[in-house]
Write a protein that holds these residues in place. Structure first.
Motif, mmCIF file in Angstrom:
data_model
loop_
_atom_site.group_PDB
_atom_site.id
_atom_site.type_symbol
_atom_site.label_atom_id
_atom_site.label_comp_id
_atom_site.label_asym_id
_atom_site.label_seq_id
_atom_site.Cartn_x
_atom_site.Cartn_y
_atom_site.Cartn_z
ATOM 1 N N MET A 50 -19.891 7.618 17.056
ATOM 2 C CA MET A 50 -20.185 6.198 16.848
ATOM 3 C C MET A 50 -20.672 5.950 15.425
ATOM 4 S SD MET A 50 -19.348 4.490 19.470
ATOM 5 C CE MET A 50 -20.116 2.943 19.065
ATOM 6 N N ALA A 51 -21.531 6.817 14.916
ATOM 7 C CA ALA A 51 -22.052 6.652 13.557
ATOM 8 C C ALA A 51 -20.932 6.776 12.528
ATOM 9 C CB ALA A 51 -23.147 7.691 13.279
ATOM 10 N N ARG A 53 -17.678 5.981 13.036
ATOM 11 C CA ARG A 53 -16.824 4.798 13.141
ATOM 12 C C ARG A 53 -17.457 3.553 12.507
ATOM 13 N NH1 ARG A 53 -15.183 8.099 17.111
ATOM 14 N NH2 ARG A 53 -13.036 7.982 17.823
ATOM 15 N N GLU A 54 -18.778 3.544 12.361
ATOM 16 C CA GLU A 54 -19.472 2.397 11.762
ATOM 17 C C GLU A 54 -19.260 2.299 10.252
ATOM 18 O OE1 GLU A 54 -23.547 3.080 12.786
ATOM 19 O OE2 GLU A 54 -23.314 2.311 14.828
ATOM 20 N N ASN A 120 -24.827 8.261 7.396
ATOM 21 C CA ASN A 120 -24.957 7.547 8.659
ATOM 22 C C ASN A 120 -25.113 8.494 9.841
ATOM 23 O OD1 ASN A 120 -25.175 4.848 9.536
ATOM 24 N ND2 ASN A 120 -23.146 4.943 10.455
#
Length: 160
Positions: A50-51, A53-54, A120
């Motif tokens: 998730m980090a 993809r951000e 991130n």
């Protein structure tokens, strides 16, 4: 005054794929340190995915075959989005290492995107799990060109 010590692990890991956070116990210890918290490797992988993809400039994740299988899986109802596709983690008692396979957008600085991903992922994992992230290895497997989606959409409508 008692020392408030929270450490990851306790010398031995009862389950592979799980990180254990243990703290002091007893009436003098703060409530948040009483007991044990375990974090599965899959949780660490999801957070890292998730980090990643951000970060602007990341188009998708996974190496060629993983992306192809993931695209088919996404079309099947209930197949899932594959948050952990392209993510491999090694989680120890106190530390974690992450390997990522990514596809970047054409025109972005790969060096800047990789730096943004590392920042991130490390901050998200350390903030959410308390594990020290010792390395984030990034393999850029492809560059997504703007006209690739148009070609893919056109090909989907063809009879073969």
């Amino acid at each position: 005054m008692t020392d408030n010590i929270t450490s990851v692990g306790g010398g031995s890991r009862p389950d592979t794929g799980v990180s254990a956070l243990k703290g002091r116990t007893g009436p003098g210890a703060p409530a948040e340190t009483r007991g044990k918290t375990t974090i599965a490797d899959g949780v660490v992988a999801k957070i890292a995915g998730m980090a990643t993809r951000e970060v602007p400039g990341i188009h998708s994740m996974g190496a060629g075959m993983a992306r192809a299988l993931g695209a088919m899986r996404e079309r099947v109802p209930g197949g899932g989005g594959g948050v952990t596709r392209g993510v491999k983690v090694e989680v120890g008692e106190r530390q974690a290492a992450v390997d990522l396979d990514v596809v970047v957008e054409y025109g972005v600085s790969i060096v800047d995107v990789a730096g943004g991903v590392r920042t991130n992922v490390i901050s998200a994992l350390e903030r959410m799990t308390g594990l020290e992230v010792v390395e984030v290895n990034i393999a850029v497997d492809d560059v997504h060109l703007p006209d690739e989606e148009e070609d893919a959409e056109r090909d989907e409508g063809r009879v073969r």
